[in-house]
Structure formats: C-alpha cells, structure tokens
Design an enzyme around this catalytic site. Structure first.
Site, mmCIF file in Angstrom:
data_model
loop_
_atom_site.group_PDB
_atom_site.id
_atom_site.type_symbol
_atom_site.label_atom_id
_atom_site.label_comp_id
_atom_site.label_asym_id
_atom_site.label_seq_id
_atom_site.Cartn_x
_atom_site.Cartn_y
_atom_site.Cartn_z
ATOM 1 N N LYS A 196 3.849 0.163 -0.579
ATOM 2 C CA LYS A 196 5.163 0.811 -0.540
ATOM 3 C C LYS A 196 5.136 2.229 -1.105
ATOM 4 O O LYS A 196 6.070 3.006 -0.876
ATOM 5 C CB LYS A 196 6.189 -0.039 -1.295
ATOM 6 C CG LYS A 196 6.423 -1.421 -0.680
ATOM 7 C CD LYS A 196 7.507 -2.183 -1.417
ATOM 8 C CE LYS A 196 7.765 -3.542 -0.794
ATOM 9 N NZ LYS A 196 6.815 -4.578 -1.214
ATOM 10 N N SER B 283 2.020 -4.738 -2.748
ATOM 11 C CA SER B 283 3.155 -3.811 -2.685
ATOM 12 C C SER B 283 2.822 -2.379 -3.081
ATOM 13 O O SER B 283 3.695 -1.511 -3.015
ATOM 14 C CB SER B 283 4.313 -4.327 -3.554
ATOM 15 O OG SER B 283 4.965 -5.389 -2.912
ATOM 16 N N SER C 207 11.187 -3.208 -5.013
ATOM 17 C CA SER C 207 10.017 -3.586 -4.211
ATOM 18 C C SER C 207 10.406 -4.433 -3.009
ATOM 19 O O SER C 207 9.720 -5.389 -2.639
ATOM 20 C CB SER C 207 8.979 -4.329 -5.070
ATOM 21 O OG SER C 207 7.717 -4.325 -4.434
#
Length: 378
Positions: free
Chosen positions: A52, A49, A112
């Site tokens: 992101k 993640s 997230s």
C-alpha cells in the site's frame, strides 16, 4: 551519479549492528541514501500491506500531476466492497458510497484498508489490473529491481514480491516526492462508518523515538513487517524489517535498528543541489565567468565524529571555452576520508554561456596563448 561506500567500512571504532530477528532488514539514511546496516536486503519477500506504500505513492503522483485532488469524490464499486475482504484489514466501505480521495487515502494509509486500495485503484486507472501496471511502472522508474506487484493491497498472490532495499527506496521517494501524502502516515487514528481504527504502526506512540511513519504489513506467508521513518535533529533514518514472528517483534527490531543508527552515525549535506560552488573563467564567451554547481543534494553518512576529517577537492577542466550549455560537465568534486574516496560527483555549468563576438573571441585567444606560454615556461 556517484559511488557510495558502506558507512560502516570507513572506520572500525563503532560496534557492529544489533542482531535483528527477521527474514531481511535494512537501515538507510534518508538524505544520503547510504546503507548503515542490512541483512538479506535484496532478497525477494512477500510484501503484505507494505504494498500500500506504492498505492499511496501513485495517488500522490496523480495529485502532483494535477489529474486528481484530495477533494475529488470517488464512487465505491462492488469490487471495493469491504465484504470482499473477510479476515483482513479494511475501511468498511460499501457500494455506492461517495468518499473523498483524502478520506480513502486515510483508509489506505492509517487503517490499511484493502477495500480502500481497490477503490482508489479503480478511480485512478479504471480497473485494479491497470492500476497494478502503473504501480510496476513506478517501481521500475524508482529502481526497485526486486519488486513485482500483482494487486493494490498486498494480499498474498503468485509472483508478488519485494525486498527490504526496494522498500527503503520507495520510502525515500514517498517522503521526497509526495510529502502531503506522506504526512498522513503520521495520523494515529481515523474514523469511518462509525468505526475508529488506530494506526497499526505502534512506534508512532514511542516516546524514545520521533517516528512520523510509515507502514505495517502482515500475512501468514509474509510474517510481520514494518517500515519506519524517524528523525533526530537534522537526521532522518528509514528502517525496513520484514518477516518477524510477531507484532511485538517488528516493533522491537525496528526500534533497535533506529536507536543504533541515531546513536552511532551522523549525516551532513556537503552541497545542496544547484547551489553555487565556485566561479570559473570562460574564454571566448559572451560572459567571462560561469557558476559551477551540482545537480542534486550531496550528503554523506559517517560514524560520529568523523565528518570533521572529510576533505573536499575540486578539479576543473581548463581552459573552459564557449559555447557551454547549462548542465555541461566542467569538473569533478571529490570528498575523501584519509585515503578513501567517499564521493565523486560531476561539477556542471549552472548557466549557458554563448560564444562571444568576433573581437571578444580574438582578444581571448591572444590572452589564452600568452597564458599558456607563460604556464609552459614557469
């Protein structure tokens, strides 16, 4: 633009960096960009993640350009439905939902959300695939040479990868280029669809550090990763720890790096971008002087108590003759610590100086002739 010497190479009076149990890590000063400590910093690893962060950066740049605002409304497609992401982090959005860019950004950056990432990708670029091409274009522009994105959220896939160094570069860019977006990383929780989720960056609650971001990541392939930014007085540090064994480990290892950096190093801005450095004589110009400056902030990170020993040298081309365009190189600034060169940067003209009239050029030519003659004699 200038060469960077590793800060730890300047002096041997500080302890070695702490041992960090991770696949790769880096500790970088935000202002100077200097690397204080690292291991496997350019190894290509699964980002999870941390991906992101680039999704957020692209959103921020779209807002900067005026093509989008935080108040814009996004219609959620079936591709972004939270049910498409079982057993992974999500915002819990559903097809047909009307959600502001601001709230989807929080779904990406605080919760997230993989679903929120796809929703914003489609809103900006029409499809996730086109958005990924945009992500990779920004990565190239920022100099992230070991990075390739294949989706907007970071779930494991073929060819996806990044490095601790590239994530530090992206972190500096997020903070510098998209400050309104970056500020969302400091929010500790966000509620959507009746579900409150806490920010996964547990260092936001750490009283020993002033942490204001950035992002966690986890997949079974990547392990547990954390990118962190923290401030102390006028200093900001960025740590990237990738591939630890647990949530607890990524917190502990990040804390160790940041504590080491703040305790043993300090940063000073030597010159601010476009601030006047000196006035220089110009011959045969419409104006007789111009201002020397630098084109970007020049900062340096050194072990504590060493900054006072840094010496600056400024050398200018002579004679300076018009015409001179704004941004033309007219000299060089050098900073040394003992015999070691820490920085060498061009000094440039802060303004344009056009050629003077005929009589001004004639008079300056006569003055310059006698000035050179006297200089050769003495």
């Amino acid at each position: 633009m200038f060469s960077v010497q590793p800060a730890a190479a300047v002096t041997n009076i500080i302890p070695s960096p702490p041992s960090i149990n991770a696949k790769g890590y880096i500790l970088m000063d935000y202002e100077s960009g200097e690397i204080i400590a690292s291991k496997n910093a350019d190894d290509r690893l699964a980002p999870a993640s941390l991906t992101k962060m680039m999704t957020a950066y692209v959103i921020g740049q779209e807002i900067n350009s005026g093509r989008m605002s935080f108040d814009d409304t996004v219609t959620i497609s079936r591709n972004a439905w939270s049910r498409n992401f079982p057993d992974s982090s999500k915002m819990f959005i559903e097809p047909g939902d009307q959600i502001s860019v601001a709230n989807l950004s929080r779904g990406i950056m605080v919760q997230s959300g993989n679903d929120a990432s796809v929703a914003m990708a489609e809103h900006i670029a029409g499809s996730e695939g086109t958005f990924v091409a945009l992500m990779n274009s920004w990565a190239d522009k920022l100099g992230m040479i070991n990075t390739e994105f294949t989706n907007a959220h970071g779930l494991d896939s073929t060819n996806i990868g990044t490095s601790p160094h590239d994530m530090a570069i992206l972190s500096r860019s997020l903070i510098r280029d998209t400050p309104k977006m970056y500020s969302i990383y400091n929010e500790k929780s966000f509620t959507w669809n009746g579900i409150t989720q806490n920010n996964r960056n547990q260092l936001l609650w750490d009283r020993s550090l002033n942490v204001d971001g950035i992002k966690t990541g986890y997949t079974s392939n990547a392990g547990y990763s954390l990118v962190t930014s923290a401030t102390q007085d006028d200093m900001r540090l960025i740590s990237v720890v990738m591939g630890t064994a647990s949530q607890r480990a990524r917190i502990q290892e990040s804390r160790k790096l940041l504590t080491y950096g703040f305790r043993f190093f300090e940063t000073d801005t030597l010159l601010e971008a476009h601030a006047p450095v000196s006035q220089q004589t110009v011959w045969q110009g419409a104006e007789s002087e111009l201002t020397a400056t630098v084109e970007e902030n020049i900062a340096i990170t050194l072990p504590r108590n060493q900054l006072k020993n840094v010496k600056a040298e400024f050398e200018y081309q002579a004679p300076l003759k018009a015409p001179i365009a704004r941004g033309d190189v007219i000299g060089q600034a050098t900073w040394r610590l003992g015999d070691q060169i820490l920085r060498e940067v061009p000094l440039v003209a802060a303004e344009t100086i056009e050629r003077g009239g005929f009589f001004k050029r004639l008079l300056d030519s006569i003055k310059l002739f006698f000035s050179n003659l006297l200089g050769s004699l003495f």
